[in-house]
Scaffold this active site. Structure first.
Site, PDB file in Angstrom:
ATOM      1  N   ASP A  13       0.801  -1.226   0.000  1.00 29.94           N
ATOM      2  CA  ASP A  13       0.000   0.000   0.000  1.00 29.94           C
ATOM      3  C   ASP A  13       0.834   1.275   0.000  1.00 29.94           C
ATOM      4  O   ASP A  13       0.427   2.314   0.541  1.00 29.94           O
ATOM      5  CB  ASP A  13      -0.965   0.021   1.206  1.00 29.94           C
ATOM      6  CG  ASP A  13      -1.886  -1.175   1.204  1.00 29.94           C
ATOM      7  OD1 ASP A  13      -2.202  -1.673   0.111  1.00 29.94           O
ATOM      8  OD2 ASP A  13      -2.296  -1.611   2.296  1.00 29.94           O
ATOM      9  N   LYS A  16       1.993   2.040  -5.146  1.00 32.65           N
ATOM     10  CA  LYS A  16       2.530   1.431  -6.374  1.00 32.65           C
ATOM     11  C   LYS A  16       1.612   1.691  -7.567  1.00 32.65           C
ATOM     12  O   LYS A  16       2.085   1.940  -8.672  1.00 32.65           O
ATOM     13  CB  LYS A  16       2.690  -0.090  -6.192  1.00 32.65           C
ATOM     14  CG  LYS A  16       3.649  -0.482  -5.101  1.00 32.65           C
ATOM     15  CD  LYS A  16       3.658  -1.978  -4.864  1.00 32.65           C
ATOM     16  CE  LYS A  16       2.376  -2.525  -4.301  1.00 32.65           C
ATOM     17  NZ  LYS A  16       2.038  -2.123  -2.921  1.00 32.65           N
ATOM     18  N   GLY A  40      -4.546  -4.199  -3.831  1.00 26.67           N
ATOM     19  CA  GLY A  40      -5.519  -3.155  -4.147  1.00 26.67           C
ATOM     20  C   GLY A  40      -4.719  -1.926  -4.532  1.00 26.67           C
ATOM     21  O   GLY A  40      -4.066  -1.325  -3.685  1.00 26.67           O
ATOM     22  N   HIS A  41      -4.687  -1.612  -5.799  1.00 27.43           N
ATOM     23  CA  HIS A  41      -3.839  -0.521  -6.304  1.00 27.43           C
ATOM     24  C   HIS A  41      -4.734   0.631  -6.764  1.00 27.43           C
ATOM     25  O   HIS A  41      -5.533   0.469  -7.692  1.00 27.43           O
ATOM     26  CB  HIS A  41      -2.947  -1.034  -7.444  1.00 27.43           C
ATOM     27  CG  HIS A  41      -1.951  -2.063  -6.982  1.00 27.43           C
ATOM     28  ND1 HIS A  41      -1.030  -2.643  -7.805  1.00 27.43           N
ATOM     29  CD2 HIS A  41      -1.734  -2.605  -5.752  1.00 27.43           C
ATOM     30  CE1 HIS A  41      -0.290  -3.499  -7.113  1.00 27.43           C
ATOM     31  NE2 HIS A  41      -0.708  -3.501  -5.862  1.00 27.43           N
ATOM     32  N   GLN A 223       1.908  -6.131  -3.173  1.00 30.72           N
ATOM     33  CA  GLN A 223       2.363  -6.182  -1.778  1.00 30.72           C
ATOM     34  C   GLN A 223       3.685  -5.401  -1.628  1.00 30.72           C
ATOM     35  O   GLN A 223       3.893  -4.457  -2.372  1.00 30.72           O
ATOM     36  CB  GLN A 223       2.493  -7.631  -1.275  1.00 30.72           C
ATOM     37  CG  GLN A 223       1.168  -8.362  -1.138  1.00 30.72           C
ATOM     38  CD  GLN A 223       0.630  -8.921  -2.438  1.00 30.72           C
ATOM     39  OE1 GLN A 223       1.316  -9.622  -3.152  1.00 30.72           O
ATOM     40  NE2 GLN A 223      -0.607  -8.635  -2.753  1.00 30.72           N
TER      41      GLN A 223
HETATM   42  P1  GDP Z   1      -0.689   0.348  -3.569  1.00 30.34           P
HETATM   43  O1  GDP Z   1      -1.298  -0.927  -3.100  1.00 30.34           O
HETATM   44  O2  GDP Z   1       0.780   0.403  -3.309  1.00 30.34           O
HETATM   45  O3  GDP Z   1      -1.014   0.669  -4.996  1.00 30.34           O
HETATM   46  O4  GDP Z   1      -1.325   1.499  -2.687  1.00 30.34           O
HETATM   47  P2  GDP Z   1      -2.887   1.645  -2.269  1.00 30.34           P
HETATM   48  O5  GDP Z   1      -3.638   2.101  -3.435  1.00 30.34           O
HETATM   49  O6  GDP Z   1      -3.353   0.425  -1.569  1.00 30.34           O
HETATM   50  O7  GDP Z   1      -2.769   2.749  -1.151  1.00 30.34           O
HETATM   51  C1  GDP Z   1      -2.177   3.974  -1.371  1.00 30.34           C
HETATM   52  C2  GDP Z   1      -3.213   5.051  -1.067  1.00 30.34           C
HETATM   53  O8  GDP Z   1      -2.570   6.305  -0.976  1.00 30.34           O
HETATM   54  C3  GDP Z   1      -4.250   5.206  -2.137  1.00 30.34           C
HETATM   55  O9  GDP Z   1      -5.453   5.608  -1.554  1.00 30.34           O
HETATM   56  C4  GDP Z   1      -3.682   6.322  -3.022  1.00 30.34           C
HETATM   57  O10 GDP Z   1      -4.695   7.029  -3.727  1.00 30.34           O
HETATM   58  C5  GDP Z   1      -3.053   7.186  -1.988  1.00 30.34           C
HETATM   59  N1  GDP Z   1      -1.879   7.971  -2.398  1.00 30.34           N
HETATM   60  C6  GDP Z   1      -0.821   7.596  -3.168  1.00 30.34           C
HETATM   61  N2  GDP Z   1       0.120   8.564  -3.167  1.00 30.34           N
HETATM   62  C7  GDP Z   1      -0.355   9.562  -2.380  1.00 30.34           C
HETATM   63  C8  GDP Z   1       0.165  10.815  -1.951  1.00 30.34           C
HETATM   64  O11 GDP Z   1       1.292  11.223  -2.269  1.00 30.34           O
HETATM   65  N3  GDP Z   1      -0.627  11.556  -1.110  1.00 30.34           N
HETATM   66  C9  GDP Z   1      -1.854  11.136  -0.710  1.00 30.34           C
HETATM   67  N4  GDP Z   1      -2.552  11.925   0.107  1.00 30.34           N
HETATM   68  N5  GDP Z   1      -2.371   9.975  -1.095  1.00 30.34           N
HETATM   69  C10 GDP Z   1      -1.622   9.198  -1.908  1.00 30.34           C
HETATM   70  P1  IMO Z   2      -0.924  -4.191  -2.257  1.00 33.99           P
HETATM   71  O1  IMO Z   2      -0.468  -4.793  -3.553  1.00 33.99           O
HETATM   72  C1  IMO Z   2      -0.995  -4.523   2.091  1.00 33.99           C
HETATM   73  C2  IMO Z   2      -1.132  -8.556   3.758  1.00 33.99           C
HETATM   74  C3  IMO Z   2      -2.378  -8.977   4.498  1.00 33.99           C
HETATM   75  C4  IMO Z   2      -1.771  -9.942   5.524  1.00 33.99           C
HETATM   76  C5  IMO Z   2      -0.681 -10.625   4.716  1.00 33.99           C
HETATM   77  C6  IMO Z   2      -1.086 -11.966   4.128  1.00 33.99           C
HETATM   78  O2  IMO Z   2      -2.201  -3.460  -2.343  1.00 33.99           O
HETATM   79  O3  IMO Z   2       0.166  -3.429  -1.603  1.00 33.99           O
HETATM   80  P2  IMO Z   2      -2.634 -12.666   2.066  1.00 33.99           P
HETATM   81  O4  IMO Z   2      -4.084 -12.436   1.806  1.00 33.99           O
HETATM   82  O5  IMO Z   2      -1.744 -12.152   1.016  1.00 33.99           O
HETATM   83  O6  IMO Z   2      -2.342 -14.107   2.387  1.00 33.99           O
HETATM   84  O7  IMO Z   2      -2.322 -11.842   3.430  1.00 33.99           O
HETATM   85  O8  IMO Z   2      -0.350  -9.744   3.656  1.00 33.99           O
HETATM   86  N1  IMO Z   2      -1.364  -8.070   2.369  1.00 33.99           N
HETATM   87  C7  IMO Z   2      -1.271  -6.791   2.015  1.00 33.99           C
HETATM   88  N2  IMO Z   2      -1.042  -5.679   2.758  1.00 33.99           N
HETATM   89  N3  IMO Z   2      -1.108  -4.414   0.741  1.00 33.99           N
HETATM   90  C8  IMO Z   2      -1.302  -5.527  -0.011  1.00 33.99           C
HETATM   91  O9  IMO Z   2      -1.280  -5.489  -1.361  1.00 33.99           O
HETATM   92  C9  IMO Z   2      -1.441  -6.762   0.629  1.00 33.99           C
HETATM   93  N4  IMO Z   2      -1.657  -8.017   0.183  1.00 33.99           N
HETATM   94  C10 IMO Z   2      -1.599  -8.800   1.267  1.00 33.99           C
HETATM   95  O10 IMO Z   2      -2.993  -7.877   5.108  1.00 33.99           O
HETATM   96  O11 IMO Z   2      -1.142  -9.208   6.543  1.00 33.99           O
HETATM   97 MG    MG Z   3      -2.833  -1.580  -1.839  1.00 29.58          MG
END
Ligand code: GDP
Ligand code: IMO
Ligand code: MG
Length: 422
Positions: A13, A16, A40-41, A223
């Site tokens: 999270d 990416k 979840g991207h 991840q």
């Molecule tokens: P990922 O799994 O690495 O793609 O990241 P996620 O989408 O799960 O979580 C990142 C969250 O931070 C999302 O809600 C993005 O919209 C948000 N985000 C990414 N970069 C920034 C930033 O520089 N500032 C803020 N406020 N939000 C950001």
């Molecule tokens: P993105 O790509 C954050 C965490 C789960 C749990 C552990 C194992 O959005 O960054 P799993 O279901 O993979 O067997 O869970 O890994 N986890 C993540 N945490 N971002 C993710 O993906 C994750 N995918 C799995 O919360 O701790």
């Molecule tokens: Mg994510």
């Protein structure tokens, strides 16, 4: 520069999706190589939010070929639902989205097994409940179902029945659960297979061909390195190779090497699920960062635990994946806080440790912090404040690689480039 990877440098999270979408504009292919719909991207473009789970984050650029490599675990129903949703936003067809015939399938049994184990209190990992671990277990135990197996009912029945007999005993006698009968699951998977067949191909051969034509390829990790099955905080990890090595096994870079490996890191740290977290904040500031940063999981909606930036873990991530630069995200969330800290080392049993290592007991690590004068930048185009520059410089020096991009908001354009990519 022809090949680049974008890898989470913390516990996932990190942003990416946003960074991949940003750089995809200049690329020809975006490739996912591990994980599944546990990811979840999130991408924001002009106020519109898109969350991708297994479809690569280059998909909003229709010129870009989206590839799901053989290292991914694919839940066919979820894939098709995600596909229908994304089709309402952008042009996606078998022309620009390709799925490996050799990716491993997540079945109903995997999902049920994941849930059953997580409900057994004491051994809880805090998984996303998507069946990821059980599907990878079947792959490694050589009972896995491959996407290509979905197209022939007899093969599917034969392969599914191998692992089924063991699972049926587990469900009946250990978890006391009813599960769908084998015939029903075969029917379900076969029907789903027919619906996704047009997207399926040999993605390794495809990437090989595109690379030999000089096309630019971006590999999108899911991840983060600290969730890697080997390098991560085991057992509180996911079940795939999230570090750079996963690219070579999960999609391939036929005949080439990675030219750039970017680690994405938040300017603080978050974690979802169980496991050690040395810099976790349990106070009001932690709660403020969680609220201000909207730190809720994009897949499960769970609250993310929040803490300070942890350089010993980032230095470790750099070594694990040979990261060549960092994208530092969410700096806007740290702006205007009343306190600002970075962990530069740990004290462990009287010793100073500045880089973690595989299997390190992070519960023993006492973080040592450097405090900074808080910055109050709004990043709207003016010159960065001295306080902000000092903070960024400290991180960069402390890591030994450049912060090539920093982000200050969720939108695609809320970034500053310090380095050119592609
Ligand atoms: P990922 O799994 O690495 O793609 O990241 P996620 O989408 O799960 O979580 C990142 C969250 O931070 C999302 O809600 C993005 O919209 C948000 N985000 C990414 N970069 C920034 C930033 O520089 N500032 C803020 N406020 N939000 C950001
Ligand atoms: P993105 O790509 C954050 C965490 C789960 C749990 C552990 C194992 O959005 O960054 P799993 O279901 O993979 O067997 O869970 O890994 N986890 C993540 N945490 N971002 C993710 O993906 C994750 N995918 C799995 O919360 O701790
Ligand atoms: Mg994510």
């Amino acid at each position: 520069m022809q090949t680049m990877a974008i890898i989470g440098a913390q516990w996932g999270d990190e942003g990416k999706g946003k960074i991949t979408d940003l750089l995809a504009e200049k690329c020809d292919l975006v490739v996912r190589y591990q994980g599944g719909h546990n990811a979840g991207h999130t991408i924001w473009v002009n106020g519109q939010k898109t969350v991708l789970h297994v479809i690569p984050s280059g998909v909003l650029h229709p010129h870009c070929l989206s590839v799901i490599g053989h290292g991914v675990v694919l839940e066919p129903e979820n894939f098709l639902n995600e596909l229908s949703k994304i089709k309402t936003i952008t042009n996606v067809s078998p022309e620009n989205l390709k799925l490996s015939s050799n990716a491993t399938v997540i079945t109903s049994y995997h999902k049920l097994l994941d849930a059953a184990r997580e409900s057994q209190g004491s051994e809880k990992i805090g998984t996303t409940g998507k069946g990821i671990g059980p599907a990878y277990e079947d792959k490694v135990s050589r009972h896995g179902i491959k996407v290509k197996d979905l197209f022939d009912k007899d093969t599917l029945l034969k392969k599914l029945s191998i692992g089924f007999s063991e699972k049926a005993v587990l469900f009946k006698h250990l978890y006391l659960m009813e599960i769908p009968p084998l015939d029903q699951e075969v029917d379900r998977l076969y029907k789903l297979g027919m619906k996704l067949k047009d997207y399926v191909t040999d993605t390794f051969g495809l990437i090989d061909e595109k690379l030999s034509l000089g096309k630019k390829v971006l590999y999108e990790g899911a991840q983060g390195i600290l969730l890697d099955i080997d390098y991560g905080t085991y057992p509180f990890v996911t079940s795939s190779s999230t570090a750079g090595a996963g690219i070579y096994t999960g999609a391939g870079i036929p005949g080439k090497k990675l030219d750039e490996v970017m680690g994405v890191a938040k300017a603080y740290t978050t974690r979802v699920g169980e496991g050690p977290f040395p810099t976790e904040l349990f106070d009001d500031l932690g709660a403020e960062i969680q609220t201000k940063g909207h730190e809720f999981g994009a897949t499960t909606g769970r609250k993310r635990r929040c803490g300070w930036l942890d350089l010993p873990l980032l230095r470790y991530a750099i070594k694990c994946s040979h990261l060549t630069s960092i994208a530092l995200t969410k700096l806007d969330i740290l702006s205007n806080l009343k306190d600002l800290k970075v962990c530069y080392a740990y004290e462990v049993n009287g010793k100073i440790i500045d880089c973690a290592y595989p299997g390190m007991n992070l519960y023993e690590a006492k973080p040592l912090y450097k405090s900074f004068t808080p910055f109050h930048d709004d990043f709207s185009g003016g010159k960065p404040s001295k306080e902000f520059e000092h903070y960024l410089h400290f991180i960069q020096e402390g890591l030994g690689i450049p912060v090539g991009i920093y982000a200050y908001g969720p939108d695609r354009n809320q970034v500053v480039f310090h380095q050119k990519y592609f």
